[in-house]
Design an enzyme around this catalytic site. Structure first.
Site, PDB file in Angstrom:
ATOM      1  N   ARG A   1      -8.523   9.440   2.000  1.00  0.00           N
ATOM      2  CA  ARG A   1      -8.007   8.444   1.044  1.00  0.00           C
ATOM      3  C   ARG A   1      -8.689   8.531  -0.322  1.00  0.00           C
ATOM      4  O   ARG A   1      -8.238   7.876  -1.276  1.00  0.00           O
ATOM      5  CB  ARG A   1      -8.193   7.029   1.597  1.00  0.00           C
ATOM      6  CG  ARG A   1      -7.447   6.751   2.879  1.00  0.00           C
ATOM      7  CD  ARG A   1      -7.778   5.366   3.394  1.00  0.00           C
ATOM      8  NE  ARG A   1      -7.393   4.319   2.477  1.00  0.00           N
ATOM      9  CZ  ARG A   1      -7.897   3.080   2.481  1.00  0.00           C
ATOM     10  NH1 ARG A   1      -8.839   2.776   3.373  1.00  0.00           N
ATOM     11  NH2 ARG A   1      -7.489   2.187   1.626  1.00  0.00           N
TER      12      ARG A   1
ATOM     13  N   ASP B   1       0.841  -1.195   0.000  1.00  0.00           N
ATOM     14  CA  ASP B   1       0.000   0.000   0.000  1.00  0.00           C
ATOM     15  C   ASP B   1       0.875   1.242   0.000  1.00  0.00           C
ATOM     16  O   ASP B   1       1.620   1.479   0.952  1.00  0.00           O
ATOM     17  CB  ASP B   1      -0.897   0.038   1.243  1.00  0.00           C
ATOM     18  CG  ASP B   1      -2.090  -0.895   1.150  1.00  0.00           C
ATOM     19  OD1 ASP B   1      -2.870  -0.756   0.189  1.00  0.00           O
ATOM     20  OD2 ASP B   1      -2.243  -1.758   2.037  1.00  0.00           O
TER      21      ASP B   1
ATOM     22  N   ASP C   1     -10.032  -8.385  -1.406  1.00  0.00           N
ATOM     23  CA  ASP C   1      -9.331  -7.792  -0.267  1.00  0.00           C
ATOM     24  C   ASP C   1      -9.218  -8.832   0.852  1.00  0.00           C
ATOM     25  O   ASP C   1      -9.897  -9.869   0.829  1.00  0.00           O
ATOM     26  CB  ASP C   1     -10.090  -6.550   0.214  1.00  0.00           C
ATOM     27  CG  ASP C   1      -9.191  -5.552   0.935  1.00  0.00           C
ATOM     28  OD1 ASP C   1      -8.040  -5.899   1.246  1.00  0.00           O
ATOM     29  OD2 ASP C   1      -9.664  -4.427   1.191  1.00  0.00           O
TER      30      ASP C   1
ATOM     31  N   HIS D   1     -12.697  -3.373   8.096  1.00  0.00           N
ATOM     32  CA  HIS D   1     -11.710  -4.058   8.924  1.00  0.00           C
ATOM     33  C   HIS D   1     -12.363  -4.568  10.214  1.00  0.00           C
ATOM     34  O   HIS D   1     -11.913  -5.556  10.795  1.00  0.00           O
ATOM     35  CB  HIS D   1     -10.551  -3.114   9.282  1.00  0.00           C
ATOM     36  CG  HIS D   1      -9.679  -2.762   8.122  1.00  0.00           C
ATOM     37  ND1 HIS D   1      -9.958  -1.713   7.270  1.00  0.00           N
ATOM     38  CD2 HIS D   1      -8.533  -3.318   7.663  1.00  0.00           C
ATOM     39  CE1 HIS D   1      -9.018  -1.640   6.340  1.00  0.00           C
ATOM     40  NE2 HIS D   1      -8.133  -2.594   6.561  1.00  0.00           N
TER      41      HIS D   1
ATOM     42  N   LYS E   1      -9.463   0.146  -6.527  1.00  0.00           N
ATOM     43  CA  LYS E   1     -10.181  -0.398  -5.379  1.00  0.00           C
ATOM     44  C   LYS E   1     -11.154   0.655  -4.840  1.00  0.00           C
ATOM     45  O   LYS E   1     -10.998   1.833  -5.148  1.00  0.00           O
ATOM     46  CB  LYS E   1      -9.197  -0.841  -4.287  1.00  0.00           C
ATOM     47  CG  LYS E   1      -8.384   0.300  -3.666  1.00  0.00           C
ATOM     48  CD  LYS E   1      -7.359  -0.224  -2.667  1.00  0.00           C
ATOM     49  CE  LYS E   1      -6.646   0.925  -1.969  1.00  0.00           C
ATOM     50  NZ  LYS E   1      -5.569   0.468  -1.072  1.00  0.00           N
ATOM     51  N   HIS E   2     -12.168   0.286  -4.054  1.00  0.00           N
ATOM     52  CA  HIS E   2     -12.631  -1.052  -3.677  1.00  0.00           C
ATOM     53  C   HIS E   2     -13.964  -1.255  -4.378  1.00  0.00           C
ATOM     54  O   HIS E   2     -14.937  -0.620  -3.991  1.00  0.00           O
ATOM     55  CB  HIS E   2     -12.825  -1.167  -2.167  1.00  0.00           C
ATOM     56  CG  HIS E   2     -11.633  -0.774  -1.344  1.00  0.00           C
ATOM     57  ND1 HIS E   2     -11.350   0.536  -1.006  1.00  0.00           N
ATOM     58  CD2 HIS E   2     -10.647  -1.535  -0.779  1.00  0.00           C
ATOM     59  CE1 HIS E   2     -10.255   0.571  -0.270  1.00  0.00           C
ATOM     60  NE2 HIS E   2      -9.804  -0.682  -0.116  1.00  0.00           N
TER      61      HIS E   2
END
Length: 342
Positions: free
Chosen positions: A126, A57, A241, A169, A156-157
């Protein structure tokens, strides 16, 4: 595609590489210096004996970015605020050069999720922004820059986190967008990336009940085969992922999740943080293959896609010098962009 703990290549991972593992995902925990990272990527290549993906990343900003001696790049949010396609492409090309210098050939970027929910823990800082067409233009520029610098990009995503507020997460986000909403917003940047020839697309662990009420996107054939493959025409590698994220791990055993994502149309699955999940996942896939649960034509087409992408990873040589990391030119590029935002 596996992650591991420690800063040396585990023997078991080396064996998996020798037997055909698609690649390795690396994190800050895996190296203490740029020189050590360079040595580790060389060990991965040697263990595989063929081209493999070595992903990391490096989005820019602070959350999913490499620390010194790598250049401290502006975040996607800052680049989106600037809105300069040429600058985004220049930054991405420089990022690729730094990654190649240490032996990484795949960057898990650009992130094409729209920053619709201002409090979203996924998209904050992000994302390039909330405007689908702006994100499409800047994402395509980032992809071009990485590829011209000799590193594979990964959009992504898919299909985007929409206005979901939960971090995958930790648990499973839910986005109630309809297909009409997706086509007018979330899918616009991905459609542009596919049209531009992006090699990999990473899926989102998010439930879209208006499209598939049962399965998260990363485990949904409706979304992966129906939308990404057929509707958008993507012919590259679909990358799931990390299946160890709470969104999946709280609901599925490792083997179950791995088999289901492959049945849905995924080419490469990621297990990044829980080594105890690796053997059960591989065993479950082997059993499912022996039981005839996978279509043979799809299986071989998938393998061909993976081999094609892996072959691209070693297209450019020689490797840049490690002295390029954090060089004056790149520092000035990064600071020049930040100065334009003040």
């Amino acid at each position: 595609m596996l992650g591991f703990d420690g800063n040396s290549l585990p023997g078991e991972l080396a064996e998996y590489l020798a037997r055909g593992l698609a690649g390795v995902v690396l994190y800050q925990r895996n190296f203490t210096s740029a020189e050590r990272l360079q040595k580790l990527t060389a060990e991965i290549r040697e263990a595989a004996g063929r081209p493999v993906m070595i992903g990391i990343d490096q989005e820019g900003g602070t959350r999913f970015a490499l620390r010194e001696p790598f250049t401290s790049w502006p975040s996607a949010a800052e680049l989106g605020q600037l809105g300069d396609v040429e600058s985004v492409e220049e930054v991405a090309r420089a990022i690729a050069t730094e990654l190649r210098a240490v032996g990484c050939n795949l960057n898990f970027a650009p992130m094409l999720d729209l920053h619709v929910n201002l409090e979203s823990p996924v998209t904050k800082d992000r994302s390039f922004g909330s405007n689908p067409n702006l994100v499409a233009r800047l994402g395509a520029a980032f992809d071009r820059g990485l590829r011209s610098g000799g590193v594979l990009s990964c959009a992504k995503h898919f299909p985007g986190h929409g206005d979901a507020a939960v971090d995958p997460h930790l648990d499973l986000p839910v986005f109630s967008g309809t297909m009409e909403r997706l086509e007018s917003a979330e899918l616009v940047p991905f459609a542009a990336a596919v049209a531009a020839g992006v090699s990999l697309v990473m899926t989102a662990h998010i439930l879209l009940p208006q499209i598939d009420r049962e399965n998260p996107a990363s485990l949904s054939r409706v979304i992966l085969d129906g939308v990404l493959r057929r509707r958008l025409g993507f012919g590259g590698v679909i990358l799931a992922d990390d299946l160890g994220m709470g969104a999946i791990a709280k609901r599925y055993a490792p083997g179950e999740a791995t088999v289901q994502t492959l049945l849905a149309g995924t080419d490469v699955t990621m297990l990044s943080h829980d080594w105890s999940a690796v053997a059960p996942a591989i065993a479950a896939v082997r059993t499912a293959k022996q039981e005839g649960r996978f279509d043979d034509d799809e299986w071989h087409t998938s393998l061909n896609r993976i081999e094609h992408v892996c072959a691209q990873t070693e297209a450019l040589s020689p490797k840049p010098s490690i002295d390029i990391l954090g060089c004056t030119e790149y520092q000035q590029l990064a600071e020049g962009i930040r100065a334009r935002l003040r």
